[in-house]
Scaffold this motif. Structure first.
Motif, PDB file in Angstrom:
ATOM      1  N   GLY A  64      36.939  37.166  29.990  1.00 32.70           N
ATOM      2  CA  GLY A  64      36.059  38.118  29.701  1.00 32.70           C
ATOM      3  C   GLY A  64      34.886  37.924  30.369  1.00 32.70           C
ATOM      4  N   SER A 115      38.126  41.007  25.413  1.00 33.62           N
ATOM      5  CA  SER A 115      37.806  39.835  25.958  1.00 33.62           C
ATOM      6  C   SER A 115      38.020  38.616  24.877  1.00 33.62           C
ATOM      7  CB  SER A 115      36.531  39.345  26.577  1.00 33.62           C
ATOM      8  OG  SER A 115      35.531  39.595  25.772  1.00 33.62           O
ATOM      9  N   GLY A 165      43.561  41.248  32.481  1.00 33.98           N
ATOM     10  CA  GLY A 165      42.444  40.929  31.621  1.00 33.98           C
ATOM     11  C   GLY A 165      41.487  42.031  31.218  1.00 33.98           C
ATOM     12  N   VAL A 166      41.223  41.960  30.093  1.00 30.31           N
ATOM     13  CA  VAL A 166      40.076  42.859  29.451  1.00 30.31           C
ATOM     14  C   VAL A 166      40.414  44.407  29.807  1.00 30.31           C
ATOM     15  CG1 VAL A 166      37.650  43.183  29.156  1.00 30.31           C
ATOM     16  CG2 VAL A 166      38.489  40.894  30.141  1.00 30.31           C
ATOM     17  N   GLU A 167      41.637  44.912  29.346  1.00 31.47           N
ATOM     18  CA  GLU A 167      41.787  46.257  29.703  1.00 31.47           C
ATOM     19  C   GLU A 167      42.126  47.143  28.496  1.00 31.47           C
ATOM     20  OE1 GLU A 167      41.601  48.282  32.108  1.00 31.47           O
ATOM     21  OE2 GLU A 167      43.243  47.774  33.467  1.00 31.47           O
ATOM     22  N   THR A 212      39.870  40.146  36.708  1.00 36.24           N
ATOM     23  CA  THR A 212      39.337  39.110  36.069  1.00 36.24           C
ATOM     24  C   THR A 212      40.182  37.893  36.447  1.00 36.24           C
ATOM     25  OG1 THR A 212      41.096  39.498  34.598  1.00 36.24           O
ATOM     26  CG2 THR A 212      39.269  40.917  34.251  1.00 36.24           C
ATOM     27  N   LEU A 244      42.330  36.304  34.782  1.00 36.64           N
ATOM     28  CA  LEU A 244      43.754  36.358  34.421  1.00 36.64           C
ATOM     29  C   LEU A 244      44.359  36.955  35.751  1.00 36.64           C
ATOM     30  CD1 LEU A 244      44.020  37.730  30.862  1.00 36.64           C
ATOM     31  CD2 LEU A 244      45.136  35.593  31.629  1.00 36.64           C
TER      32      LEU A 244
END
Lengths: 156, 301, 792
Positions: free
Chosen positions: A132, B116, B204-206, C719, C721
């Protein structure tokens, strides 16, 4: 306006905040703690990450009123009592994990929340914890290395 | 200037309900992550936010007593009876619960993929359900287990199956003076296998391009006793694919049967073209991912 | 393997350097300001407050293309706290962009959704926002044009009726003659035994700097402007701002100060309307005015890398040597001209000089549309052009029946050969990079195609890059000024005209100066970003800073060192060549044991404070690279050195979902010499991850000129990840012109990523993707097309 009392980096503070204020603006404007920054204002970039009651939160989405009675940690409180850098701060410097630096305070705080709870994370766990926090400069590789190195150091 | 916003922090459910019924335009919030974005972008202007964060006994995973979320709620269900989630339980609480991972892997998987870590630390399962986005991951996960919502209102508590809760995007059967209090998930029984897969462009963060959940409970002879297939972003709300479930139930579970369930789910999916994703692709992904998720659940081995 | 060597340059005479022991250069030294950044103490404009400061907000156009009929600001002026409301009606006209086709505040007409219509300064952000929401604008819609094709149609409405000089325009084509001809195209075509023609399309992508655009403008009583800014080009921005001051009737001077900058990547290579608006508001209110973009504004109101289309034909002979390359490019310039309109000048570089190809024709047209207008972004036009070139290379190799790596081996660039455009690369590690990547990836033994028992297929692909690594003469000067002073306490201050945008120029200069002086690096402080104290520089762009600012600092330090050595030799009564300085100690070859090792501070102090000395060591130097402004036909050696690289990627394609997973990435860069390998790795990792985003996920989506995804939820920046394992290989060719042999490397990491991935996808599943980003649905669509399956 509402009067709130909370702890910031170990110090109790009491102040009046507007009901529609977020924690980030209180930190930045009222308490002059500039480390956490607004990168998007929508909880999608993590530049404003601070720790509240032991967990990382995006302070741009955290209602200031909700901080009442809670314990807040920001990057400014990270330096150890001895005056030396927190291991995460040292490894971020030494591993090249910092370029433009705008994301760095938030990135460091996400990493600290992880290590406080899980002192021995694997690489994937580090990535999950930092997903994040967007960084456009580094491509993240050196950041992940720095967090793993700090975890090693903190075990000593 | 915009109308001033009030921020209220009741200490009990009763107090919260009384605030909601007396203040017109008051909105309950827990993590407030979605609502706050709406207020900031001026898409949304509630008169008051009624925070549920400080009400004791709204944040717990019963019977898991190992997590931060455990607040010592005295009565509750036991492990044999499934799980009871306080509505203010965060996605992070579920993510950190090894117990949830073992007993409700699809819910664990769904909650672990929301936003997140920072957002999961404050955004609640109850909030994700009440926000009623078509992509709500935790709702898609919970639909697999026939979850029931415990809703508190001026007239007392009522229960409503999650599958009947959603009306449309952002619209639910929650009354203006009601709050979601708990999510009851019955024990799915032995020989239950479930998984949730969030199909995304990045890792990530999706928001999901598509969320797919599948659960099968086998009987002693290895036949499918109960099947659930749930989908996010396939309709204006999180939905079940009853047609796919019918294909599976009463049959011997094979890769071919799983594939057929995928075909049927895809044929019936209410996908459409949006700038975020093309309808044909989403439909095809339903076809591909439903059998994959069944396989990932471990039911085929 | 090499053929026709007639264009070879004479062997470069290299200064025979004694095998020197480098003490600071080449070391992994942390970035100078990293400490302040991990402490949260680095100051960005976001953090700055000045006494009496007001907050500025901009009203953006609500139409893509419309006449402005009226603007009513009366309600806005009534909002408590508002100190000024400005429009084109009540401010002097300031025109910006290098072709001056844009007024800062729009008067008669808006041409895009990012046009500035009015602005407000108020005592709080909230009051400014409220006032903005009360401004009423009446528009009369005009037909909008959202693609170059529409814009070029007969009778298409004009976006600009006339140019800045008042000359009438007949169509929407921008008058910039981007045409490069090298050799004899027809001859090259006649020699070819195999040719391939393909077309490519790339989207607009945003820099996504984590710190959004911001400035504070402040006038003093003497009408002097101080602007706190985030520019990558302090000296050039100062010139732009001075011009604006004249338009405003202010007779003062301009000082540009840049605090810490939250990322650049080319976005800050031009000045933007908001900076002038802050100036206008400050001048009107006599108070400092701060403007900070929201993330949404950062997405829609800053200038992205532009949308472009290419058609390329290449041909090779029987042995697989390229005989010609012919390329046509069409660029969606957007509504106004900024540096985006000049990206073809950089596209020419790979077009002419990536791989050895003798006969070339490249043409590019930039077209006005009502979309957002484009700017520089890391690599300028190079990533776009390289995507077309290196994907087409793969197709040509296949058609010629040659392995793609072998095909590149045959056509790889070589050192000392003048390229058809007239570039003179003294060093070129293209082949070394290729071999290093091929070996590290295990390319020869790879197994392409379906991984048994899975729906996934594996493949490997490579692509190459050339980029300017020794400056780029796009202005009449490509130089950089440096001043150095050494105080008698041993602290060194270096004032460089250059700029640090996070990449680490501060640290590279510190290492270079410390190495030359023989001081410890922590004694050297680099000052950049203040036009009152730092000399001129062409700006932080074109991967030029290490090379140009580095050479400038190196020469300046050598001058100061010579001053010191002469003085120290006299003090110690030894010959000058008996003196060496290392790590802050002065070593003298003398029999006198008291003089053999002396702390430098002691000698500095004696030099200054004794009657005999009264000397202070300081020097200034302006270093202009010996490169040439491109001639009218765009030929000439416009950089003193060229950086090369080869990227290799191994990936998996999910044949049922179209998802692409990069599983291994190897990137070799010939950068001459690594001044700081740790920072160099950071440039490679960062560039490659941006490149993977460009290849697979990032895209600005517009609906009739309106940006649909101005946020990190819908604009898919990668990101943590999404990190892939990257092996960054450093190839050192020791460039004779570079500081300690170094060439520039800021941009290259991003350049060949997309074609390497596209080529690997072909290796895996046999489909050619010719449009970025290569999203799962596009991959699947192509797989279906290959299988003869129609999409519903």
């Amino acid at each position: 306006m509402k009067t709130i009392t909370f702890t910031v980096n170990g110090n109790p503070v009491t102040l009046d905040v507007s009901e529609d204020a977020n924690l980030l603006s209180v930190l930045n404007d009222d308490l002059e703690l500039a480390g956490a920054k607004e990168g998007c204002g929508a909880g999608e970039c993590g530049a404003c990450t601070v720790i509240v009651d032991g967990v990382a939160v995006t302070s741009c989405l955290y209602p200031a009123c909700e901080a009442d009675g809670r314990v807040v940690e920001t990057v400014e409180g990270l330096v150890l009592e001895s005056g030396s850098l927190h291991p995460l701060q040292r490894t971020f410097v030494d591993y090249g994990a910092v370029q433009c630096g705008f994301c760095t305070p938030g990135m460091v705080m996400s990493a600290k929340a992880l290590l406080d709870k899980y002192p021995n994370p694997n690489e994937q766990e580090v990535k999950v914890a930092l997903a994040g926090n967007i960084c456009r400069c580094t491509g993240y590789t050196q950041i992940v290395e720095a967090v793993l190195a700090a975890a090693e150091e903190m075990k000593k | 200037m915009a109308a001033a916003l009030d921020y209220l922090r009741p200490a009990s459910v009763a107090e919260a309900l009384s605030l909601l019924s007396t203040i017109e335009g008051a909105q309950p919030v827990a993590g407030a992550t979605d609502v706050w974005v709406g207020i900031r972008s001026k898409k949304h202007s509630p008169k008051a936010l009624v925070s549920l964060k400080n009400i004791p006994n709204l944040r717990f995973i019963l019977p898991d007593r190992e997590t931060d979320a455990y607040e010592g709620r005295a009565e509750g269900v036991t492990g044999d009876s499934g799980v009871l989630l306080g509505a203010a339980t965060t996605h992070g609480d579920v993510e950190d619960s090894a117990w949830m991972k073992t007993h409700f892997p699809a819910v664990h998987q769904a909650c672990s993929g929301v936003g997140s870590r920072q957002v999961r630390n404050v955004a609640t399962v109850g909030g994700n359900i009440c926000n009623a986005a078509p992509c709500a991951d935790s709702a898609v996960g919970l639909l697999l287990y026939d979850a029931t919502l415990v809703i508190a209102g001026p007239a007392g508590e009522r229960e409503l199956p999650l599958s009947e809760f959603f009306v449309g995007p952002g619209e639910t059967r929650l009354g203006p003076a009601e709050i979601l209090k708990e999510v009851k998930v019955p024990n799915p029984g032995p020989r239950t296998y479930a998984w949730y897969w969030k199909h995304t462009r990045r890792k990530g963060v999706e928001l999901p391009l598509l969320g797919v959940g599948a659960r099968v409970t086998l009987d002693a002879d290895g036949m499918v006793e109960k099947a659930r297939v749930s989908l996010g972003v396939c309709a204006p709300m999180p939905t079940r694919s009853y047609e796919a479930e019918k294909v599976l139930e009463g049959q011997k579970l094979t890769a071919e049967l799983a594939a057929e369930a995928g075909e049927v789910a895809a044929a019936n999916a209410l996908v459409r073209d949006t700038w975020r994703g093309r309808g044909w692709y989403r439909r095809e992904m339903v076809r591909v991912l439903v059998p994959r998720v069944i396989k990932l659940s471990g039911a085929l081995s | 393997m090499t053929r026709k060597e007639e264009r070879l340059l004479p062997e470069v005479e290299r200064a025979v350097r004694a095998p020197e022991e480098l003490v600071v250069v080449g070391k992994r030294i942390p970035k100078s300001d990293a400490l302040y950044k991990v402490l949260g103490q680095a100051q960005y404009i976001y953090d700055m407050q000045l006494p009496g400061m007001l907050y500025g907000k901009i009203l953006w156009s609500e139409r893509a293309h419309a006449k402005i009929i009226s603007i009513d600001t009366s309600e806005a002026e009534k909002v408590p706290g508002v100190r000024a409301v400005i429009t084109a009606q009540n401010t002097p006209e300031i025109r910006i962009g290098f072709m001056k086709d844009q007024p800062v505040l729009k008067k008669d007409k808006v041409r895009s959704f990012r046009d500035e219509v009015a602005a407000v300064a108020a005592t709080s952000w909230e009051a400014a926002e409220e006032a903005i929401s009360r401004i009423k604008v009446v528009y009369e819609d005009l037909p909008g044009i959202f693609s170059p094709e529409e814009a070029m149609e007969e009778g298409a409405p004009l976006i600009h009726e006339m140019d800045a000089r008042g000359k009438e325009l007949k169509d929407n084509r921008i008058r910039l003659p981007w045409k490069l001809v090298c050799g004899d195209l027809e001859k090259g075509k006649a020699e070819a035994t195999c040719t391939v023609t393909t077309s490519y399309e790339v989207p607009a992508v945003n820099h996504c700097c984590m710190g959004t655009s911001a400035c504070i403008a402040s006038f003093d009583a003497g009408d002097n402007l101080t602007i706190y800014d985030i520019t990558q080009i302090p000296s050039l921005a100062k010139a732009d701002f001075l011009e604006a001051l004249k338009a405003m009737g202010a007779k003062g001077r301009v000082r540009v100060i840049t605090p810490t900058i939250g990322g650049g990547f080319g976005s800050k290579l031009d000045t933007y309307g908001y900076q002038y608006i802050a100036m206008l508001l400050s001048h009107r209110t006599k108070r400092p005015v701060k403007i900070v973009f929201t993330r949404e504004e950062e997405f829609f109101a800053t200038s992205p890398r532009q949308q472009a289309k290419f058609t390329i034909t290449q041909g090779c002979d029987k042995e697989g040597y390229l005989t010609f390359r012919e390329v046509n490019a069409t660029l969606d310039n957007g509504a106004y001209i900024s540096w985006g309109a000049t990206t073809p000048s950089v596209m020419m570089m790979p077009m002419s000089s990536l791989y050895r190809v003798p006969n070339i024709e490249f043409k590019s047209t930039c077209i006005y549309t009502n979309n957002t207008w484009a700017q520089a972004m890391r690599g300028y036009g190079n990533p776009q052009a390289t995507f077309a070139i290196d994907c087409n290379m793969d197709e040509l190799a296949e058609k010629a029946g040659i392995d793609p790596v072998e095909f590149r081996r045959r056509n790889a660039n070589i050192p000392g050969e003048e390229t058809p455009q007239g570039f003179l690369p003294r060093t070129c590690g293209h082949r070394e990079c290729l071999e290093a990547v091929v070996e590290k990836m295990g390319y020869e033994g790879r197994q392409s195609g379906i991984v048994e028992g899975t729906p996934k297929a594996r493949g490997m692909g490579v692509a190459s890059l050339i980029h300017v690594g020794g400056g780029a003469k796009i202005y009449r000067s490509d130089g950089c000024a440096t001043s150095i002073k050494i105080d008698d306490d041993g602290w060194v201050d270096v004032f460089s005209g250059s700029q640090d945008i996070g990449q680490g120029l501060d640290t590279v200069l510190r290492q270079i100066v410390a190495e030359v002086l023989g001081f410890k690096p922590e004694k050297v402080k680099i000052h950049v970003g203040d036009t009152d104290t730092c000399g001129w520089d062409a700006g932080c762009h074109a991967s030029r800073s290490t090379f140009v600012a580095g050479n400038s600092a190196k020469v300046c330090a050598e001058i100061v060192r010579a001053q010191m050595v002469a003085n120290f030799a006299a003090q110690l009564e030894v010959a000058e060549d008996a003196i060496s300085i290392t790590e802050g100690e002065v070593l003298a070859q003398t029999d006198d044991p008291d003089k053999q090792v002396t702390k430098v501070e002691r000698l500095l102090r004696r030099a200054h404070m004794t009657g005999r000395g009264n000397t202070m060591f300081m020097a200034s130097n302006f270093w202009e690279p010996n490169n040439k402004l491109l001639a009218g036909d765009f030929h000439g050696n416009f950089s003193m050195a060229y950086t090369y690289g080869v990227h290799g990627v191994e990936l998996e394609v999910d044949t049922e979902t179209g998802q692409v997973d990069v599983i291994n990435y190897v990137a070799a860069h010939d950068i001459g010499k690594a001044i700081n390998p740790m920072l160099l790795d950071g440039q490679a990792y960062g560039g490659i991850m941006q490149g993977i985003g460009y290849a697979l996920t990032e895209e600005m989506l517009f609906d009739k000129g309106k940006l649909l995804n101005p946020n990190f939820r819908d604009y898919k920046i990668l990101t943590c990840l999404d990190v892939v394992p990257i092996e960054a290989i450093i190839v050192e060719t020791d460039d004779p012109e570079g500081p300690f042999g170094a060439k520039g490397v800021g941009e290259p990491g991003l350049v060949p990523v997309a074609p390497a991935i596209a080529n690997a996808i072909y290796d895996a599943v046999g489909i050619r993707l010719r449009r970025l980003p290569m999203t799962p649905d596009r991959v699947l669509e192509a797989l279906w097309a290959k299988a003869g399956k129609a999409i519903a």
